[in-house]
Enzyme design. Structure first.
Site, PDB file in Angstrom:
ATOM      1  N   LYS A  49       0.843  -1.203   0.000  1.00  0.00           N
ATOM      2  CA  LYS A  49       0.000   0.000   0.000  1.00  0.00           C
ATOM      3  C   LYS A  49       0.878   1.252   0.000  1.00  0.00           C
ATOM      4  O   LYS A  49       0.609   2.219  -0.714  1.00  0.00           O
ATOM      5  CB  LYS A  49      -0.952  -0.015   1.209  1.00  0.00           C
ATOM      6  CG  LYS A  49      -2.083  -1.023   1.040  1.00  0.00           C
ATOM      7  CD  LYS A  49      -2.901  -1.265   2.304  1.00  0.00           C
ATOM      8  CE  LYS A  49      -3.851  -2.447   2.048  1.00  0.00           C
ATOM      9  NZ  LYS A  49      -4.690  -2.804   3.195  1.00  0.00           N
ATOM     10  N   GLN A  93      -4.879  -1.546   9.297  1.00  0.00           N
ATOM     11  CA  GLN A  93      -4.771  -2.877   8.714  1.00  0.00           C
ATOM     12  C   GLN A  93      -5.401  -3.916   9.644  1.00  0.00           C
ATOM     13  O   GLN A  93      -5.129  -3.925  10.847  1.00  0.00           O
ATOM     14  CB  GLN A  93      -3.289  -3.205   8.443  1.00  0.00           C
ATOM     15  CG  GLN A  93      -3.052  -4.491   7.685  1.00  0.00           C
ATOM     16  CD  GLN A  93      -3.604  -4.494   6.267  1.00  0.00           C
ATOM     17  OE1 GLN A  93      -3.742  -3.450   5.628  1.00  0.00           O
ATOM     18  NE2 GLN A  93      -3.940  -5.660   5.765  1.00  0.00           N
ATOM     19  N   ASP A 116     -11.213   2.655   3.463  1.00  0.00           N
ATOM     20  CA  ASP A 116     -11.479   1.220   3.334  1.00  0.00           C
ATOM     21  C   ASP A 116     -12.966   0.952   3.122  1.00  0.00           C
ATOM     22  O   ASP A 116     -13.346  -0.131   2.674  1.00  0.00           O
ATOM     23  CB  ASP A 116     -11.052   0.488   4.622  1.00  0.00           C
ATOM     24  CG  ASP A 116      -9.767  -0.307   4.457  1.00  0.00           C
ATOM     25  OD1 ASP A 116      -9.496  -0.757   3.326  1.00  0.00           O
ATOM     26  OD2 ASP A 116      -9.058  -0.495   5.458  1.00  0.00           O
TER      27      ASP A 116
HETATM   28  N1  GUN Z   1      -6.888  -6.988   5.798  1.00  0.00           N
HETATM   29  C1  GUN Z   1      -7.131  -7.752   4.705  1.00  0.00           C
HETATM   30  N2  GUN Z   1      -7.659  -7.002   3.717  1.00  0.00           N
HETATM   31  C2  GUN Z   1      -7.760  -5.748   4.199  1.00  0.00           C
HETATM   32  C3  GUN Z   1      -8.212  -4.517   3.645  1.00  0.00           C
HETATM   33  O1  GUN Z   1      -8.666  -4.420   2.503  1.00  0.00           O
HETATM   34  N3  GUN Z   1      -8.134  -3.437   4.462  1.00  0.00           N
HETATM   35  C4  GUN Z   1      -7.666  -3.516   5.735  1.00  0.00           C
HETATM   36  N4  GUN Z   1      -7.649  -2.405   6.469  1.00  0.00           N
HETATM   37  N5  GUN Z   1      -7.235  -4.631   6.275  1.00  0.00           N
HETATM   38  C5  GUN Z   1      -7.272  -5.742   5.509  1.00  0.00           C
END
Ligand code: GUN
Length: 282
Positions: A49, A93, A116
């Site tokens: 990211k 996350q 998100d």
């Molecule tokens: N953990 C697995 N996929 C995601 C996601 O798309 N966003 C976040 N914040 N955590 C994750």
């Protein structure tokens, strides 16, 4: 023989579009990324990211907190980022360590910074068709379909799995695109028969290679959201597989997403799009 939907290429196009917009529009967008603990998979996701941010001309702030960080400390950090006008998006996350209430943390994020799309406000906005942040994986699947020239309107779409992050928002998005939507899950009866009705089958069940040709109508579009590590020594050198048995399904599908290189890369590309949207709306 199916057309292979190239998620790597399509995600690259989207990142290039975001980059062009930040560069040409002089948009100074900023994403704060928070990770708690040292889960190796989460560390890889977070690094990807951050790299995508750099590519897209988005500033990223990184908060790597120890695994024993308290819920209160995490909430304080979110509060600080909520009130910081230079921060456009906040991403925590998941999963979080067991002693932290994920729901409370997600709800603490300012809805205007919830890139998100996991908060109640974002999910609610999607359900009633108003403006808000859409969860990145389902939004990415819509882009894959549209950019591959696949019509959605009026089609039978079956979604396998009902998670808050994929299955449920996916159903809402496909409804918004005027598909006829069915969601199947572990308690569904005659599941193979229901899946075989699908013109578009979206699989998010978290079971390695469970979906064989028995679940797929001839000529269906098959989207595989799953990703699992497998032993390369037992799998002809392959390290990853999806929820779909690709070798078995590909000959009868019209379009199919591979794993890796299908849905996976789209999640980060759509996150970049959401951060840009947050920056433009503030
Ligand atoms: N953990 C697995 N996929 C995601 C996601 O798309 N966003 C976040 N914040 N955590 C994750």
């Amino acid at each position: 023989m199916a057309v292979i939907i190239d998620g790597k290429k399509i995600s690259q196009e989207i990142k290039d579009e975001v980059r062009t917009e930040t560069e040409n529009g002089g948009i100074d967008a900023c994403l704060a990324v928070i990770i708690v603990g040292e889960d190796p998979a989460s560390q890889v996701y977070v690094n990807n990211k951050k790299k995508a941010c750099e590519y897209c001309g988005i500033r990223s702030l990184s908060y790597e907190l120890a695994g024993n960080t308290s819920e209160e400390e995490l909430l304080e950090l979110i509060e600080k980022l909520n009130s910081d006008p230079s921060v456009d998006g906040i991403l925590v996350q998941l999963p979080l360590p067991g002693h932290i209430d994920e729901d409370r943390v997600i709800e603490a994020i300012d809805p205007g910074k919830d890139v998100d799309g996991f908060s109640r406000k974002s999910v609610g906005a999607l359900s009633i068709g108003s403006n808000g942040f859409v969860s990145c994986t389902p939004a990415g699947i819509i882009e894959l379909l549209k950019r591959s020239g696949i019509d959605i309107e009026g089609k039978e779409c079956v979604i396998m799995g009902r998670s808050n992050i994929v299955g449920k928002p996916m159903a809402m998005l496909m409804l918004r695109e005027n598909a006829t939507v069915t969601v199947v899950h572990s308690r569904t009866r005659h599941i193979e028969d229901v899946c075989r009705r699908a013109d578009i089958l979206i699989v998010a069940i978290g079971k390695p290679e469970m979906i064989t040709h028995d679940y797929v109508k001839d000529g269906a579009v098959v989207i595989d959201v799953g990703i699992h590590r497998i032993d390369p020594e037992k799998n002809n050198g392959r390290k990853l597989c999806g929820d779909v048995d690709y070798e078995d399904v590909e000959p009868i599908a019209s379009y199919i997403t591979p794993v890796p290189g299908g849905v996976g890369p789209m999640t980060i590309a759509m996150l970049m799009k959401n951060v840009l949207k947050a920056a433009k709306e503030r």
